[in-house]
Design an enzyme around this catalytic site. Sequence first.
Site, PDB file in Angstrom:
ATOM      1  CD  GLU A   1     -13.683 -26.657  49.427  1.00 52.93           C
ATOM      2  OE1 GLU A   1     -13.619 -26.097  48.322  1.00 52.93           O
ATOM      3  OE2 GLU A   1     -13.450 -27.856  49.601  1.00 52.93           O
TER       4      GLU A   1
ATOM      5  CE  LYS B   1     -20.784 -19.721  44.335  1.00 52.79           C
ATOM      6  NZ  LYS B   1     -20.304 -18.845  43.297  1.00 52.79           N
TER       7      LYS B   1
ATOM      8  NE  ARG C   1     -15.466 -25.613  38.236  1.00 52.81           N
ATOM      9  CZ  ARG C   1     -16.550 -26.331  38.522  1.00 52.81           C
ATOM     10  NH1 ARG C   1     -17.714 -25.734  38.627  1.00 52.81           N
ATOM     11  NH2 ARG C   1     -16.458 -27.620  38.709  1.00 52.81           N
TER      12      ARG C   1
ATOM     13  NE  ARG D   1     -20.442 -22.464  35.234  1.00 54.26           N
ATOM     14  CZ  ARG D   1     -21.138 -22.115  36.274  1.00 54.26           C
ATOM     15  NH1 ARG D   1     -20.580 -21.446  37.241  1.00 54.26           N
ATOM     16  NH2 ARG D   1     -22.395 -22.427  36.344  1.00 54.26           N
TER      17      ARG D   1
ATOM     18  CG  PHE E   1     -12.417 -25.795  44.027  1.00 52.96           C
ATOM     19  CD1 PHE E   1     -13.060 -26.702  43.212  1.00 52.96           C
ATOM     20  CD2 PHE E   1     -12.418 -24.442  43.663  1.00 52.96           C
ATOM     21  CE1 PHE E   1     -13.686 -26.293  42.052  1.00 52.96           C
ATOM     22  CE2 PHE E   1     -13.052 -24.021  42.499  1.00 52.96           C
ATOM     23  CZ  PHE E   1     -13.690 -24.954  41.687  1.00 52.96           C
TER      24      PHE E   1
ATOM     25  NE  ARG F   1     -27.067 -25.930  37.935  1.00 51.95           N
ATOM     26  CZ  ARG F   1     -26.171 -24.969  38.103  1.00 51.95           C
ATOM     27  NH1 ARG F   1     -25.725 -24.701  39.309  1.00 51.95           N
ATOM     28  NH2 ARG F   1     -25.716 -24.264  37.094  1.00 51.95           N
TER      29      ARG F   1
ATOM     30  CE  LYS G   1     -25.587 -21.785  42.802  1.00 45.29           C
ATOM     31  NZ  LYS G   1     -25.327 -21.428  41.445  1.00 45.29           N
TER      32      LYS G   1
HETATM   33  P1  AMP Z   1     -22.349 -20.648  40.628  1.00 45.14           P
HETATM   34  O1  AMP Z   1     -21.476 -20.163  39.511  1.00 45.14           O
HETATM   35  O2  AMP Z   1     -23.033 -19.542  41.362  1.00 45.14           O
HETATM   36  O3  AMP Z   1     -23.256 -21.768  40.187  1.00 45.14           O
HETATM   37  O4  AMP Z   1     -21.398 -21.308  41.735  1.00 45.14           O
HETATM   38  C1  AMP Z   1     -20.538 -22.361  41.453  1.00 45.14           C
HETATM   39  C2  AMP Z   1     -19.172 -21.803  41.122  1.00 45.14           C
HETATM   40  O5  AMP Z   1     -18.500 -21.351  42.276  1.00 45.14           O
HETATM   41  C3  AMP Z   1     -18.212 -22.829  40.563  1.00 45.14           C
HETATM   42  O6  AMP Z   1     -18.435 -23.048  39.194  1.00 45.14           O
HETATM   43  C4  AMP Z   1     -16.857 -22.190  40.808  1.00 45.14           C
HETATM   44  O7  AMP Z   1     -16.527 -21.364  39.717  1.00 45.14           O
HETATM   45  C5  AMP Z   1     -17.107 -21.277  42.005  1.00 45.14           C
HETATM   46  N1  AMP Z   1     -16.333 -21.613  43.205  1.00 45.14           N
HETATM   47  C6  AMP Z   1     -15.678 -20.720  43.971  1.00 45.14           C
HETATM   48  N2  AMP Z   1     -15.089 -21.304  45.018  1.00 45.14           N
HETATM   49  C7  AMP Z   1     -15.356 -22.630  44.936  1.00 45.14           C
HETATM   50  C8  AMP Z   1     -15.022 -23.762  45.731  1.00 45.14           C
HETATM   51  N3  AMP Z   1     -14.300 -23.659  46.854  1.00 45.14           N
HETATM   52  N4  AMP Z   1     -15.480 -24.972  45.333  1.00 45.14           N
HETATM   53  C9  AMP Z   1     -16.236 -25.101  44.208  1.00 45.14           C
HETATM   54  N5  AMP Z   1     -16.578 -24.056  43.413  1.00 45.14           N
HETATM   55  C10 AMP Z   1     -16.152 -22.840  43.769  1.00 45.14           C
END
Ligand code: AMP
Length: 582
Positions: free
Chosen positions: A250, A252, A257, A272, A342, A417, A423
Amino acid sequence: MLFIELANFFEKIERITARSTIIDSLVNLLRKTPKDLIDKVIYLIQGEIFPSFYGIELGLGEKLTLKAVSLAYGIESYELEKMLKRFGDIGKVAEIAASKKKQVTLFKQPLTVKRVYETLEKIAKTTGEKSQDLKVRLLSGLFVDASPKEAKYLTRIILGELRLGVADMTILDALTIAYAKSIGFRDEIERAYNLCSDLGEIAKILVNEGLEGIRKYKIKPGRPIRMMLAQRVENVKEVAFKIGGKMAAEWKYDGERIQAHKIGSKVILFSRRLENITNQYPDAVEMLRKGLKSNETIVEGEIVAINPDTGEFLPFQELMHRRRKHDIEIAVKRYPINIFLFDILYKDGESLIDKPYIDRRKILEEIVEQKNGLMLSKQIITDNLEEIEKFFLEAIENGCEGLIIKDLKGTYRAGAREWLWIKLKKSYHSKMIEPVDLVVVGAFYGKGRRAKSYGALLVASYNKEKDIFETVCKVGSGFTDTDIERLPEILNKYRINKCHPRVFSKMEADVWFEPNVVIEVIGDELTLSPVHTCCYGKIQAGSGIAIRFPRFLRYRFDKDAKDATTSDEILEMYKRQLKKVE
Ligand code: AMP
């Protein structure tokens, strides 16, 4: 229970660092705490009065707190402010002020935890005209009866400066030892905590209903669920090692969030960090109220800032404009958003978190009406790594950070996590610090305010060697209203009916121009993109270099097309500024 017992506990905890000693002290304190106060004591240990997701604030800043101290101890505010400048710690100021207190009240009442908590609750609920005076008087009533040590900690709690550093997981350990007798039950207690995000609530259930209550604990709409997080890998190949077979990839989205709880016609949004952010996004509330076809549901998604004229994504920093208390309607108009959902965790009385992701997504698709800026995250399901790689570049090209790859069998693991979500971000980015001069070679029609003009321009660098122009980005931001109005007048004289033979473009513009007009553009960074042709294939097969989040700075009528920044210069910039992302 006397407040001094808590103050003594705070003082002790501040001095110790060993986790096991902190747990022992916590267990002692919890065992001494009466049943009806257990949740309140937990909140106070966390330096809060209510869990942050309640969204309730005391409404007392430094100034008003000093006023209450001044009123209680008969010391002028300016003297207190002087002390604050000297010590830089308002807790210490209150402590000194309390110890200097001249007149001794005859009927001093020792402070109880109950009284402190109830007074703080009253302060939080006091609103409207003259509420500030009333808040100050209520607080000063507490200070009158406080010892210096109590005054110090009371002040820190009020201003959110207690910071004992006792982690949630440490409190969970202590709760397990104090009430569940064996640490073996720790996981079950944590499971319930992940579903309600409220340690006070967990403590209350434990003392009143014991482990049975904890085991029965179910998701309650209105209480945030601790969010599932993603692990990270450096490249697509690694993903295949972690998740075998078909997976969901998907986009990102680069935004904020949210976990949205819809209860009838009411919608609550949690961030978040599980703060209640409903007031920041009245438009999101409306979109979800209208677009979710179920009575009670909990969904997750990303709010993304968009350019109202082009519909393109903007960097997440744009959402900061929503972090204000007043005039939110103005910010809503000026900084519009889209929502990309999502996940779904709950629907009409049923928890969905233990269902595999593929089933949750199906349910989500069934209940979401995609309209008015409410959409589902863009997704492909595949086991083909090349396809994922292509999808990744497409995501970046569209202003996303990369991809989130999801295990189709994965449950929703609240608060964890793990490798069920992975990611895949750009592993390299190249920060753009200097503007470039680019040639306008095409344009896209505008929407809304820009309906009579162009909404975005397709711009290119000059490839000197081949004497052609190679596209670098689509610019839709940075224009003033006047700039926009002038676009047709400036550009239309160069209009041609197809892509100019010396322009190399993989994008289909609405309108094409003879390369002539030069504009100055700055962006956030240089990235690889499959749709732009600048230095195509030089860094990576199948991609060129593009500018991410480009903004128009000004026209460069003094330059002609061949004076534009060359593709080689952009390649150099890309290499020079290349940094590994941590
Ligand atoms: P990170 O903040 O770098 O740890 O990446 C995870 C974050 O990506 C999640 O907490 C979401 O806020 C964001 N995110 C964006 N698009 C998506 C998606 N399609 N599915 C899940 N998380 C997503």
